[in-house]
Design a protein around this motif. Structure first.
Motif, PDB file in Angstrom:
ATOM      1  N   TYR A  74       0.812  -1.216   0.000  1.00 17.20           N
ATOM      2  CA  TYR A  74       0.000   0.000   0.000  1.00 17.20           C
ATOM      3  C   TYR A  74       0.846   1.267   0.000  1.00 17.20           C
ATOM      4  O   TYR A  74       0.632   2.178  -0.813  1.00 17.20           O
ATOM      5  N   GLU A  75       1.812   1.356   0.924  1.00 21.29           N
ATOM      6  CA  GLU A  75       2.607   2.579   1.024  1.00 21.29           C
ATOM      7  C   GLU A  75       3.351   2.882  -0.277  1.00 21.29           C
ATOM      8  O   GLU A  75       3.352   4.024  -0.746  1.00 21.29           O
ATOM      9  N   ASP A  76       3.967   1.847  -0.858  1.00 21.16           N
ATOM     10  CA  ASP A  76       4.731   2.061  -2.086  1.00 21.16           C
ATOM     11  C   ASP A  76       3.823   2.495  -3.241  1.00 21.16           C
ATOM     12  O   ASP A  76       4.176   3.378  -4.031  1.00 21.16           O
ATOM     13  N   SER A  77       2.646   1.870  -3.336  1.00 16.28           N
ATOM     14  CA  SER A  77       1.708   2.230  -4.404  1.00 16.28           C
ATOM     15  C   SER A  77       1.233   3.670  -4.244  1.00 16.28           C
ATOM     16  O   SER A  77       1.155   4.425  -5.223  1.00 16.28           O
ATOM     17  N   LEU A  78       0.916   4.045  -3.011  1.00 14.50           N
ATOM     18  CA  LEU A  78       0.453   5.412  -2.775  1.00 14.50           C
ATOM     19  C   LEU A  78       1.552   6.419  -3.085  1.00 14.50           C
ATOM     20  O   LEU A  78       1.311   7.452  -3.723  1.00 14.50           O
ATOM     21  N   LEU A  79       2.769   6.117  -2.646  1.00 20.93           N
ATOM     22  CA  LEU A  79       3.875   7.045  -2.875  1.00 20.93           C
ATOM     23  C   LEU A  79       4.191   7.194  -4.367  1.00 20.93           C
ATOM     24  O   LEU A  79       4.621   8.259  -4.814  1.00 20.93           O
ATOM     25  N   THR A  80       3.976   6.125  -5.143  1.00 21.28           N
ATOM     26  CA  THR A  80       4.183   6.216  -6.592  1.00 21.28           C
ATOM     27  C   THR A  80       3.184   7.182  -7.213  1.00 21.28           C
ATOM     28  O   THR A  80       3.540   8.036  -8.042  1.00 21.28           O
ATOM     29  N   LYS A  81       1.912   7.068  -6.816  1.00 26.44           N
ATOM     30  CA  LYS A  81       0.885   7.994  -7.305  1.00 26.44           C
ATOM     31  C   LYS A  81       1.209   9.419  -6.850  1.00 26.44           C
ATOM     32  O   LYS A  81       1.060  10.378  -7.614  1.00 26.44           O
ATOM     33  N   TRP A  82       1.653   9.541  -5.627  1.00 19.26           N
ATOM     34  CA  TRP A  82       1.988  10.859  -5.060  1.00 19.26           C
ATOM     35  C   TRP A  82       3.133  11.502  -5.836  1.00 19.26           C
ATOM     36  O   TRP A  82       3.086  12.695  -6.161  1.00 19.26           O
ATOM     37  N   ALA A  83       4.166  10.716  -6.101  1.00 15.64           N
ATOM     38  CA  ALA A  83       5.333  11.246  -6.810  1.00 15.64           C
ATOM     39  C   ALA A  83       4.984  11.685  -8.221  1.00 15.64           C
ATOM     40  O   ALA A  83       5.638  12.579  -8.788  1.00 15.64           O
ATOM     41  N   ALA A  84       3.936  11.092  -8.802  1.00 19.38           N
ATOM     42  CA  ALA A  84       3.498  11.478 -10.143  1.00 19.38           C
ATOM     43  C   ALA A  84       2.663  12.753 -10.133  1.00 19.38           C
ATOM     44  O   ALA A  84       2.242  13.228 -11.193  1.00 19.38           O
ATOM     45  N   GLY A  85       2.434  13.296  -8.932  1.00 22.18           N
ATOM     46  CA  GLY A  85       1.706  14.552  -8.819  1.00 22.18           C
ATOM     47  C   GLY A  85       0.221  14.400  -8.555  1.00 22.18           C
ATOM     48  O   GLY A  85      -0.510  15.398  -8.478  1.00 22.18           O
ATOM     49  N   ASP A  86      -0.246  13.154  -8.424  1.00 26.76           N
ATOM     50  CA  ASP A  86      -1.660  12.914  -8.148  1.00 26.76           C
ATOM     51  C   ASP A  86      -1.947  13.248  -6.688  1.00 26.76           C
ATOM     52  O   ASP A  86      -1.130  12.956  -5.804  1.00 26.76           O
ATOM     53  N   ARG A  87      -3.096  13.863  -6.424  1.00 25.96           N
ATOM     54  CA  ARG A  87      -3.461  14.236  -5.067  1.00 25.96           C
ATOM     55  C   ARG A  87      -4.945  13.941  -4.831  1.00 25.96           C
ATOM     56  O   ARG A  87      -5.800  14.401  -5.580  1.00 25.96           O
ATOM     57  N   PRO A  88      -5.263  13.216  -3.755  1.00 24.41           N
ATOM     58  CA  PRO A  88      -6.662  13.067  -3.361  1.00 24.41           C
ATOM     59  C   PRO A  88      -7.031  14.203  -2.405  1.00 24.41           C
ATOM     60  O   PRO A  88      -6.173  14.995  -2.007  1.00 24.41           O
ATOM     61  N   ASP A  89      -8.281  14.235  -2.011  1.00 22.62           N
ATOM     62  CA  ASP A  89      -8.699  15.190  -0.980  1.00 22.62           C
ATOM     63  C   ASP A  89      -8.498  14.615   0.413  1.00 22.62           C
ATOM     64  O   ASP A  89      -8.241  15.357   1.371  1.00 22.62           O
ATOM     65  N   LEU A  90      -8.594  13.296   0.519  1.00 24.14           N
ATOM     66  CA  LEU A  90      -8.353  12.566   1.764  1.00 24.14           C
ATOM     67  C   LEU A  90      -7.631  11.275   1.424  1.00 24.14           C
ATOM     68  O   LEU A  90      -7.784  10.746   0.324  1.00 24.14           O
ATOM     69  N   MET A  91      -6.857  10.750   2.390  1.00 28.27           N
ATOM     70  CA  MET A  91      -6.238   9.461   2.154  1.00 28.27           C
ATOM     71  C   MET A  91      -5.878   8.811   3.470  1.00 28.27           C
ATOM     72  O   MET A  91      -5.619   9.492   4.482  1.00 28.27           O
ATOM     73  N   GLU A  92      -5.870   7.482   3.454  1.00 23.63           N
ATOM     74  CA  GLU A  92      -5.299   6.715   4.557  1.00 23.63           C
ATOM     75  C   GLU A  92      -3.812   6.524   4.266  1.00 23.63           C
ATOM     76  O   GLU A  92      -3.419   6.267   3.133  1.00 23.63           O
ATOM     77  N   PHE A  93      -3.016   6.626   5.316  1.00 28.37           N
ATOM     78  CA  PHE A  93      -1.578   6.448   5.142  1.00 28.37           C
ATOM     79  C   PHE A  93      -0.972   6.153   6.509  1.00 28.37           C
ATOM     80  O   PHE A  93      -1.602   6.360   7.552  1.00 28.37           O
ATOM     81  N   SER A  94       0.258   5.665   6.500  1.00 27.13           N
ATOM     82  CA  SER A  94       0.946   5.342   7.746  1.00 27.13           C
ATOM     83  C   SER A  94       1.230   6.608   8.553  1.00 27.13           C
ATOM     84  O   SER A  94       1.901   7.527   8.061  1.00 27.13           O
ATOM     85  N   PRO A  95       0.762   6.689   9.808  1.00 26.43           N
ATOM     86  CA  PRO A  95       0.935   7.901  10.605  1.00 26.43           C
ATOM     87  C   PRO A  95       2.244   7.938  11.379  1.00 26.43           C
ATOM     88  O   PRO A  95       2.282   8.311  12.553  1.00 26.43           O
ATOM     89  N   THR A  96       3.319   7.525  10.732  1.00 23.52           N
ATOM     90  CA  THR A  96       4.640   7.549  11.363  1.00 23.52           C
ATOM     91  C   THR A  96       5.489   8.635  10.718  1.00 23.52           C
ATOM     92  O   THR A  96       5.342   8.934   9.533  1.00 23.52           O
ATOM     93  N   SER A  97       6.376   9.204  11.505  1.00 23.95           N
ATOM     94  CA  SER A  97       7.179  10.326  11.017  1.00 23.95           C
ATOM     95  C   SER A  97       7.988   9.963   9.781  1.00 23.95           C
ATOM     96  O   SER A  97       8.159  10.784   8.880  1.00 23.95           O
ATOM     97  N   SER A  98       8.498   8.719   9.744  1.00 22.16           N
ATOM     98  CA  SER A  98       9.326   8.330   8.604  1.00 22.16           C
ATOM     99  C   SER A  98       8.535   8.367   7.306  1.00 22.16           C
ATOM    100  O   SER A  98       9.039   8.813   6.277  1.00 22.16           O
ATOM    101  N   TYR A  99       7.291   7.904   7.344  1.00 22.05           N
ATOM    102  CA  TYR A  99       6.465   7.937   6.138  1.00 22.05           C
ATOM    103  C   TYR A  99       5.906   9.331   5.874  1.00 22.05           C
ATOM    104  O   TYR A  99       5.825   9.775   4.724  1.00 22.05           O
ATOM    105  N   ILE A 100       5.498  10.022   6.934  1.00 25.22           N
ATOM    106  CA  ILE A 100       4.967  11.374   6.747  1.00 25.22           C
ATOM    107  C   ILE A 100       6.003  12.281   6.089  1.00 25.22           C
ATOM    108  O   ILE A 100       5.673  13.103   5.230  1.00 25.22           O
ATOM    109  N   SER A 101       7.266  12.108   6.462  1.00 23.59           N
ATOM    110  CA  SER A 101       8.319  12.954   5.891  1.00 23.59           C
ATOM    111  C   SER A 101       8.444  12.770   4.382  1.00 23.59           C
ATOM    112  O   SER A 101       8.871  13.682   3.667  1.00 23.59           O
ATOM    113  N   MET A 102       8.058  11.591   3.869  1.00 22.00           N
ATOM    114  CA  MET A 102       8.146  11.339   2.431  1.00 22.00           C
ATOM    115  C   MET A 102       7.143  12.170   1.635  1.00 22.00           C
ATOM    116  O   MET A 102       7.275  12.300   0.414  1.00 22.00           O
TER     117      MET A 102
END
Length: 431
Positions: A74-102
């Motif tokens: 899940y995290e890798d798939s979401l980050l791939t979409k994110w890196a491509a510039g795609d943005r949702p209005d809301l999303m579930e994601f890991s609430p840890t500093s290491s992932y949030i920093s990405m």
């Protein structure tokens, strides 16, 4: 640390992966004056979590367009979409500093620090849901993984022992238990990921609150002589060489460990609280037998602590999209999910509440014991959650340590190398 994505909280009602909500279409039209929110969600969400979106639609008049992302990777798939510039209005994601920093949160995420749910969640946000800048970016609604030990009550009582509240106590009990022919600590090299539990738990308990910051600013290293991670790896090796762990450690799975503790062949299993259902399964569904036989205690290195790891499911983020109407609606959803609808979600899901003002559900004695251990605290997030890469490479290194092919120092040094690679990929200053 990675762990089985298929083991969920014992009291959760598990939904079918990929369910679509009725009325949640992909159109941006809808009723006059309504707003459509695009939501990236994990396909392992329970029915209770999915129903929060339906309830919000009814309450607000807004529409929700659910975009499923597979729970596998899940995290890798979401980050791939994110890196491509795609943005949702809301999303579930890991609430840890290491992932949030990405996510470059200062630029890309709405700051939730002043929302009511933060103060109403006790110690939870002291070490979770925050970016490296200290701001809260995630609304956590699901009870987190609580790390500690499951233990066999009868085994301990028969040997005149009290349930351990520290790793030091487990080590001290090893001679007595070994003399009785009982494995002290059931360990699962065959499953891989559980072997990282003790080093990370022990290291977290030994670390100062600002330790992760010293790693990130490069004033300290994972392999330093005073590194809490290295202390945890040393402690693991000591328990291993002293014969305190499973004789079949290299092949045993965590399900094998459950069976050994339930049967009394082993006294303890150190792992997270979300495997409680596995104990019930091992008892052929007899939860009363589990309650009579198995207890749970949080443990620290030399003092008791509730060490936790919040999960992706039900952890909400509100990206900045540049559309002020949808950004406001996303914030409105978070307030709904953590406010007026939260008691309904807790009642439907059967999970424990994190936000004050909501009663605990009726559940098993074992689950009540887990919740009581969390409430007793003190609560801290596992140390890897604040570090680049989150030490995802620790599992194969633990296998080598168990096989005697490497040392605690070598493991810590290799993890430091991997952390540096992750830090560079994230563009952290100085790396």
């Amino acid at each position: 640390m990675r762990h089985s994505p298929h083991v969920l909280p014992a009291v959760a009602l598990i939904g079918v992966a990929g369910l679509a909500l009725s009325g949640c279409s992909g159109s941006s039209g809808g009723d006059s004056g309504s707003t459509t929110l695009t939501v990236w969600y994990n396909t392992q969400d329970s029915d209770a979590l999915l129903d929060v979106y339906s309830a919000y639609e009814k309450s607000s008049g807004n529409k929700v367009d659910l975009v499923p992302i597979s729970s596998d990777g899940y995290e890798d798939s979401l980050l791939t979409k994110w890196a491509a510039g795609d943005r949702p209005d809301l999303m579930e994601f890991s609430p840890t500093s290491s992932y949030i920093s990405m996510l470059n949160p200062t630029e890309n995420l709405q700051d939730l620090s002043d929302e009511d749910f933060v103060d109403a969640s006790g110690e939870l946000y002291d070490g979770s849901g925050r970016g490296l800048d200290g701001k809260v970016y995630s609304a956590i609604t699901n009870f987190p993984e609580v790390w500690g030990v499951y233990y066999n009550k009868d085994v301990l009582a028969a040997n005149g022992l009290e349930p351990a509240t520290t790793v030091d106590e487990i080590q001290a009990q090893c001679a007595t238990l070994s003399g009785a022919g009982i494995t002290t600590l059931a360990e699962a090299g065959g499953s891989g990921w559980p072997t990282a539990s003790l080093p990370l738990l022990y290291g977290t308990s030994m670390s100062d609150d600002d330790w992760a910051g010293t790693i990130i600013d490069r004033s300290a290293s994972l392999g330093d002589s005073d590194s809490p991670l290295l202390a945890g790896l040393d402690e693991y090796e000591t328990l291993l060489t002293d014969g305190c762990m499973s004789p079949d450690i290299s092949t045993a799975t965590f399900e094998d460990n459950v069976a050994d503790v339930l049967s009394g062949e082993a006294a303890y299993q150190l792992i997270h609280s979300n495997i409680a259902p596995v104990y019930v399964d091992a008892a052929n569904g007899d939860s009363a037998k589990v309650d009579a036989t198995i207890g749970f205690s949080t443990v620290g290195a030399a003092s008791k602590e509730a060490l936790i790891q919040p999960g992706i499911l039900g952890s909400y983020f509100a990206p900045k999209t540049g559309d002020s109407t949808r950004e406001a609606a996303a914030l409105d959803f978070i307030r709904f999910a953590t406010g007026e609808n939260y008691p309904s979600y807790i009642e439907q899901s059967g999970t424990f509440p994190l936000i004050e003002g909501t009663d605990d559900p009726e559940t098993s004695e074992l689950m009540k014991q887990i919740k009581a251990a969390y409430d007793e605290g003190p609560v801290r997030a596992l140390l890897q959650t604040d570090l680049p890469g989150a030490m995802n490479g620790i599992t194969p290194l633990m296998s080598e340590l168990i096989a005697g092919q490497t040392s605690p120092q070598d493991v810590a040094d290799q993890l430091q190398t991997e952390l540096g690679t992750a830090a560079k990929a994230q563009g952290l200053e100085g790396w």
